[in-house]
Design a protein around this motif. Structure first.
Motif, PDB file in Angstrom:
ATOM      1  N   ARG A 187      -5.244  47.769  34.200  1.00  0.00           N
ATOM      2  CA  ARG A 187      -3.932  47.290  34.648  1.00  0.00           C
ATOM      3  C   ARG A 187      -3.962  47.035  36.145  1.00  0.00           C
ATOM      4  NH1 ARG A 187      -0.042  51.971  32.053  1.00  0.00           N
ATOM      5  NH2 ARG A 187      -0.725  51.746  29.885  1.00  0.00           N
ATOM      6  N   TRP A 213       2.811  47.667  23.905  1.00  0.00           N
ATOM      7  CA  TRP A 213       3.623  48.787  24.356  1.00  0.00           C
ATOM      8  C   TRP A 213       4.142  49.625  23.194  1.00  0.00           C
ATOM      9  CZ3 TRP A 213       8.677  49.676  23.004  1.00  0.00           C
ATOM     10  CH2 TRP A 213       9.410  48.603  22.489  1.00  0.00           C
ATOM     11  N   LEU A 226       1.315  51.874  21.968  1.00  0.00           N
ATOM     12  CA  LEU A 226       1.000  52.862  22.988  1.00  0.00           C
ATOM     13  C   LEU A 226       2.045  53.976  23.013  1.00  0.00           C
ATOM     14  CD1 LEU A 226      -0.924  53.630  25.259  1.00  0.00           C
ATOM     15  CD2 LEU A 226       0.410  52.197  26.810  1.00  0.00           C
ATOM     16  N   LEU A 227       3.326  53.599  23.004  1.00  0.00           N
ATOM     17  CA  LEU A 227       4.375  54.623  23.020  1.00  0.00           C
ATOM     18  C   LEU A 227       4.388  55.446  21.732  1.00  0.00           C
ATOM     19  CD1 LEU A 227       7.467  53.054  24.817  1.00  0.00           C
ATOM     20  CD2 LEU A 227       5.497  54.270  25.765  1.00  0.00           C
ATOM     21  N   TRP A 230       7.954  58.472  28.819  1.00  0.00           N
ATOM     22  CA  TRP A 230       8.378  58.364  27.428  1.00  0.00           C
ATOM     23  C   TRP A 230       8.526  59.724  26.743  1.00  0.00           C
ATOM     24  CZ3 TRP A 230      11.064  55.769  24.221  1.00  0.00           C
ATOM     25  CH2 TRP A 230      10.914  55.931  22.845  1.00  0.00           C
ATOM     26  N   ASN A 258      10.678  45.097  19.552  1.00  0.00           N
ATOM     27  CA  ASN A 258      10.433  44.017  20.517  1.00  0.00           C
ATOM     28  C   ASN A 258      11.085  42.750  19.984  1.00  0.00           C
ATOM     29  OD1 ASN A 258       8.443  43.422  23.001  1.00  0.00           O
ATOM     30  ND2 ASN A 258       8.615  41.598  21.721  1.00  0.00           N
ATOM     31  N   HIS A 279       3.049  43.314  20.391  1.00  0.00           N
ATOM     32  CA  HIS A 279       3.003  43.788  21.775  1.00  0.00           C
ATOM     33  C   HIS A 279       2.449  45.203  21.835  1.00  0.00           C
ATOM     34  CE1 HIS A 279       5.335  40.457  23.622  1.00  0.00           C
ATOM     35  NE2 HIS A 279       5.702  40.303  22.370  1.00  0.00           N
ATOM     36  N   GLY A 295      11.742  46.964  24.390  1.00  0.00           N
ATOM     37  CA  GLY A 295      11.035  46.389  25.526  1.00  0.00           C
ATOM     38  C   GLY A 295      11.101  44.882  25.439  1.00  0.00           C
ATOM     39  N   GLU A 355       5.941  51.714  34.442  1.00  0.00           N
ATOM     40  CA  GLU A 355       5.120  52.070  33.290  1.00  0.00           C
ATOM     41  C   GLU A 355       5.633  53.381  32.689  1.00  0.00           C
ATOM     42  OE1 GLU A 355       0.812  51.502  34.292  1.00  0.00           O
ATOM     43  OE2 GLU A 355       1.681  50.788  36.181  1.00  0.00           O
ATOM     44  N   GLY A 401      10.499  47.763  30.563  1.00  0.00           N
ATOM     45  CA  GLY A 401       9.735  46.539  30.778  1.00  0.00           C
ATOM     46  C   GLY A 401       9.982  45.974  32.160  1.00  0.00           C
ATOM     47  N   ASP A 460       4.245  55.445  30.421  1.00  0.00           N
ATOM     48  CA  ASP A 460       3.284  56.385  29.838  1.00  0.00           C
ATOM     49  C   ASP A 460       3.699  57.833  30.077  1.00  0.00           C
ATOM     50  OD1 ASP A 460       2.141  53.848  30.832  1.00  0.00           O
ATOM     51  OD2 ASP A 460       0.310  54.500  29.820  1.00  0.00           O
TER      52      ASP A 460
END
Length: 518
Positions: A200, A21, A24-25, A124, A7, A19, A65, A119, A92, A121
């Motif tokens: 979200r 993301w 999460l990834l 990826w 990032n 961040h 992102g 998104e 993003g 999720d």
């Protein structure tokens, strides 16, 4: 395969918070791959540095992102990575709306080998599998069997292993302050802001905001149990490492469903999962006394409120008429009575603003309990209703302003001010709110509060001052401390006189990239 998730910073201010993301990834990456995380705000890099890093670390895929204000830096870093033969996938809100720009289909150079729309999720894992096979597609989008966009459910949210993730780069305590803060005890040698989401989406659709366009207008929530378990995990790590931690709920409007939010807060309290946290909540939702009681009891310390303007006409223009300036004072007093601070965000350069808007706004702010006011300029982000309206009216002065990020600079002509006048209003707002006298007044106004409460106000004001007046080096910090020495010494003397000192609550994070929750 080794994967780097990166990032970028915006080259102006450092972020107080990593961040989400990236984490999460990392949790969604298929087994058999190793993921490295770098946030440029915490670990600065230039193009040469990141190219060298990916080669030395044998990185086979880089995911980047970035928000619109960071996209120019993101493109430069992506170009440097691709130049040494490593593929880049970008995602993003900006890339989702400007995919052709990232892929070089709009007349400019190509910056990404692939883009993830919306998104990621669901997409990826497919991206990683394709990259491992050297078969990356240009675009990846979460769609159903009929080709319609599909929003991921948050009911089976992946567990982020906060107990094992290396968080050293995200310690916001400057190294020069380690020795002093370690003597305070209670783990103040480390302080990390951790991003957590509980839901979200946003139904409000404010004209200037990208949230509804990206996440949609229907709200999706995680289960209370998964959020509580994540907080318990973070709390356990804080205790085991004897460090300080605070959570930033990154939901664009944490209390958009008040009934559900109350349920979550009750579960946090019941599980003894309280940690200090900050969240974004609209002013209209804070009319609810029970909600505010639960916020305080569940560990809430800071609430970010996108007030935007004290002029109802401005709010109506940008589709935020649900904000009622006449209620602002009561909302802030309701929070202050429970020792919850407010971060109040204002946008200058709206169509009904005229010269003097800063002073008019500051006059109102001075009647409220002390908090952290922040000021920005109305910015037309790509694909927002605001951008389309200004483009149709021929008012954009820098139609692709993101290609050269200039902080606190307008990209369109205001109706009732010149661009330089709008810039001067923002500068005045910051200067008057974060001058040594203003900081001293804020601390003095809560003289009836415990010393720790006042120290919190002082530290937070000094940190937030750096949003507009950067303080990223030793000299800048030394100068800031010297300018505020009377207030600082006054609190130190009070402590030395033997009054009981509470360890201050953590300073709040600067919510980068989004100055106004919807």
């Amino acid at each position: 395969m080794r994967i780097l998730l990166y990032n970028p910073d915006n080259g102006v201010t450092r972020n107080f918070m990593p961040h989400l993301w990236m984490f999460l990834l990392k949790s969604l990456t298929p087994a058999g791959h190793e993921v490295v995380l770098i946030d440029g705000n915490a670990q600065p890099m230039d193009e040469e540095g990141i190219a060298r890093f990916v080669l030395e670390q044998n990185i086979a895929l880089v995911g980047i992102g970035a928000m619109t204000r960071m996209i120019a830096k993101a493109y430069r870093m992506a170009d440097a990575i691709r130049a040494v033969g490593v593929p880049v996938v970008m995602g993003g809100p900006h890339v989702t709306e400007m995919a052709d720009e990232a892929l070089g289909r709009s007349g400019g150079p190509r910056h990404a080998d692939a883009v993830a729309l919306g998104e990621a999720d669901e997409t990826w894992p497919r991206i990683v599998d394709d990259a491992a096979k050297n078969a990356l597609k240009d675009t990846y989008a979460p769609v159903d069997a009929f080709g319609q966009e599909r929003k991921p459910s948050l009911q089976s949210y992946p567990a982020i292993p906060w107990d094992t993730i290396d968080l050293d780069q995200f310690n916001v305590v400057p190294k020069m302050f380690y020795p002093m803060l370690q003597k305070i005890g209670a783990g103040w040698g480390t302080f990390r802001i951790i991003p957590v989401e509980s839901g979200r989406g946003c139904p409000y659709g404010c004209e200037f905001c990208t949230v509804t366009g990206f996440f949609g207008d229907s709200i999706r929530f995680r289960t209370n149990e998964s959020v509580v378990n994540e907080l318990l995990l973070l709390k356990a790590r804080m205790r085991s490492e004897r460090g300080q931690i605070a959570v930033f709920f990154i939901d664009d409007n944490f209390a958009i469903n008040v009934k559900r939010t109350k349920s979550l807060l009750r579960d946090i309290i019941a599980a003894n999962a309280q940690v200090h946290w900050v969240a974004q909540i609209s002013a209209n939702l804070l009319r609810d006394e029970e909600l505010v009681d639960l916020i305080a009891a569940a560990g809430g310390k800071w609430i970010f409120i996108g007030m935007e303007s004290i002029d109802p006409a401005n709010l109506k223009d940008v589709n935020k008429g649900f904000n009622k300036p006449g209620e602002y004072a009561a909302v802030l007093e309701r929070l202050a009575q429970r020792n919850v601070f407010a971060i109040t965000s204002f946008i200058f350069g709206m169509d009904n603003d005229t010269v003097g808007v800063a002073d008019r706004t500051l006059k109102e702010i001075r009647t409220w309990p002390p908090g952290l006011p922040i000021f920005g300029l109305l910015t037309p982000l790509p694909a927002t209703p605001l951008y389309k309206r200004l483009e149709a009216a021929g008012r954009l002065t820098r139609p692709k302003h993101w290609q050269e990020f200039i902080p606190f600079a307008m990209a369109h002509t205001p109706l009732k001010m010149t661009i330089p006048e709008a810039h001067a209003e923002v500068k005045r707002g910051w200067a008057k709110s974060y001058s040594p006298d203003a900081i001293a007044d804020a601390v003095t106004s809560v003289a009836h509060k415990p010393l720790g409460y006042r120290v919190n106000i002082l530290i937070s004001r000094l940190c937030f001052r750096g949003i507009y007046f950067p303080q990223m080096g030793r000299f800048a910090w030394a100068k800031t401390i010297a300018e505020n020495r009377r207030t600082i010494l006054g609190l130190i003397k009070e402590a030395l006189r033997g009054r009981r000192v509470r360890v201050p609550d953590p300073p709040s994070p600067y919510p980068q990239g989004k100055l106004s929750p919807s």
